[in-house]
Design an enzyme around this catalytic site. Structure first.
Site, mmCIF file in Angstrom:
data_model
loop_
_atom_site.group_PDB
_atom_site.id
_atom_site.type_symbol
_atom_site.label_atom_id
_atom_site.label_comp_id
_atom_site.label_asym_id
_atom_site.label_seq_id
_atom_site.Cartn_x
_atom_site.Cartn_y
_atom_site.Cartn_z
ATOM 1 N N ASP A 10 -9.141 5.406 -2.525
ATOM 2 C CA ASP A 10 -7.978 5.930 -3.257
ATOM 3 C C ASP A 10 -8.500 6.700 -4.474
ATOM 4 O OD1 ASP A 10 -8.795 4.019 -5.050
ATOM 5 O OD2 ASP A 10 -6.841 3.015 -5.218
ATOM 6 N N GLU A 60 0.824 -1.212 0.000
ATOM 7 C CA GLU A 60 0.000 0.000 0.000
ATOM 8 C C GLU A 60 0.861 1.266 0.000
ATOM 9 O OE1 GLU A 60 -3.092 0.505 -0.527
ATOM 10 O OE2 GLU A 60 -3.560 -1.629 -0.665
ATOM 11 N N TYR A 120 -5.760 6.344 5.216
ATOM 12 C CA TYR A 120 -5.852 5.413 4.080
ATOM 13 C C TYR A 120 -5.087 4.119 4.379
ATOM 14 C CZ TYR A 120 -5.141 3.024 -0.225
ATOM 15 O OH TYR A 120 -5.102 2.020 -1.163
#
Ligand code: SF4
Length: 362
Positions: free
Chosen positions: A136, A35, A118
């Site tokens: 995203d 990520e 996130y």
């Protein structure tokens, strides 16, 4: 509507989701690395870096004992180097305070360097299958079209995050979050979305209204700032002079060829002679143009004017003012140091440049 939407997207993902390395195990460490690595990075490139990284740093323990120099080298080319430094800092905290594991605790994750909402949501949902939404750029675009948002995405972030949470099907956060991102990346693409292949075309408001091309609504374009620098390659007895940037600021702790920004009305040549003197105390001359290199970095467009330089004074060592250390290195050693992308482009050029070989030999 929500259940139907989620069901269609999950079904589509089961058939079309890409086979990505971290999707084979869903270990928290691999999810975390992937990520962070994929932020601002194209998937193909990200996968390449991820595999290389995993070979060298297969787990938190191996990352925690690595030195920063090496970590930066494995990150070289991805940009945003604070991400790599934060991975290292966080790995050490995890080793010291969390038994060498990523905690399945959203709050604790948010306390780690470099982990924001996130990334914390991604680790919680993808690694632990906990009910946390993630949004995203792919999800933002998908929702802007699916729900026909009339304002630029950055003004609708609250709505988009709420919607992503509301849509989460119970017990399926891992697959649903990935399915949303994947649908945005592969079908609801930035240009020419493949509406004919979309599993939710019958639920898409923009499609029904015929306004897909007008969504997402664009905000004001980001202003690009041009920057020109002059940088010099100094060769002495078959070795090149490189210096390590300071511990803070742009490209912190990366190595570079000395140089700096041109002042108003200054030529690249004059700027380079001045910068060399200011940064190293070395008087240089005999400039010979190598090439100019263009590179875009966040909202900067950088042009590096690169020159060979010769040493005019006889002082043996520099007096550094803009760097923490320096080395005289042989060309084959340049691969051991992490450089910013445009400096690495210069190195790649040099290694195939006959003028460079001549300087090394002289
Ligand atoms: Fe995107 Fe087209 Fe699907 Fe709507 S129908 S979500 S615009 S791909």
């Amino acid at each position: 509507m929500n259940d139907l939407l989620a069901e269609k997207i999950l079904h589509w993902f089961a058939d079309h989701g890409r086979d990505l390395p971290w999707r084979r195990t869903y270990t928290p460490y691999q999810i975390w690395i992937s990520e962070v690595m994929l932020q601002q990075t194209q998937m193909e490139r990200g996968v390449e870096y991820f595999k290389r990284w995993l070979e060298r740093f297969p787990d938190i323990a191996s990352l925690a004992v690595a030195d920063e120099e090496e970590v930066l080298r494995y990150w070289e080319g991805l940009g945003y180097y604070s991400r790599a430094r934060n991975l290292l800092k966080a790995a050490r905290i995890l080793r010291d305070l969390h038994g060498g594991r990523l905690p399945a605790d959203h709050g604790a994750l948010l306390g780690l360097p470099g982990i924001g909402p996130y990334t914390a949501g991604a680790i919680m949902s993808l690694a632990f299958n906990a009910a946390y939404p993630i949004v995203d750029a792919n999800v933002e675009r998908l929702f802007a079209r699916l729900f026909d948002l009339h304002r630029p995405v950055r003004e609708c972030k609250g709505f988009i995050w709420e919607k992503a949470a509301e849509l989460l099907p119970q017990g399926k956060a891992r697959f649903f979050n990935q399915a949303l991102m994947e649908l945005g990346a592969l079908v609801c693409k930035p240009r020419n979305p493949s509406c004919g292949l979309c599993p939710v075309v019958d639920l898409c408001r923009s499609f029904r209204l015929g306004v897909v091309d007008a969504r997402p609504v664009l905000g004001a374009a980001k202003k690009i700032i041009p920057i020109a620098t002059a940088n010099g390659v100094l060769v002495r007895e078959g070795r090149l002079f490189i210096q390590k940037r300071r511990q803070s600021g742009v490209w912190a702790n990366l190595w570079e060829f000395p140089g700096g920004q041109l002042e108003a009305d200054e030529t690249p040549e004059a700027a380079l002679v001045r910068e060399f003197m200011e940064e190293t105390g070395f008087q240089v001359g005999g400039l010979e143009k190598i090439r100019s290199i263009n590179h875009t970095y966040t909202h900067y467009r950088i042009t590096l004017h690169c020159f060979f330089v010769s040493l005019l004074d006889t002082r043996p060592e520099p007096e550094l003012t803009a760097a923490q250390e320096y080395r005289w290195v042989q060309p084959h050693e340049l691969g051991h140091y992490a450089f910013p992308a445009p400096h690495r482009m210069l190195i790649d050029h040099l290694l195939g440049d006959p003028a460079f070989q001549e300087r090394l030999a002289s």
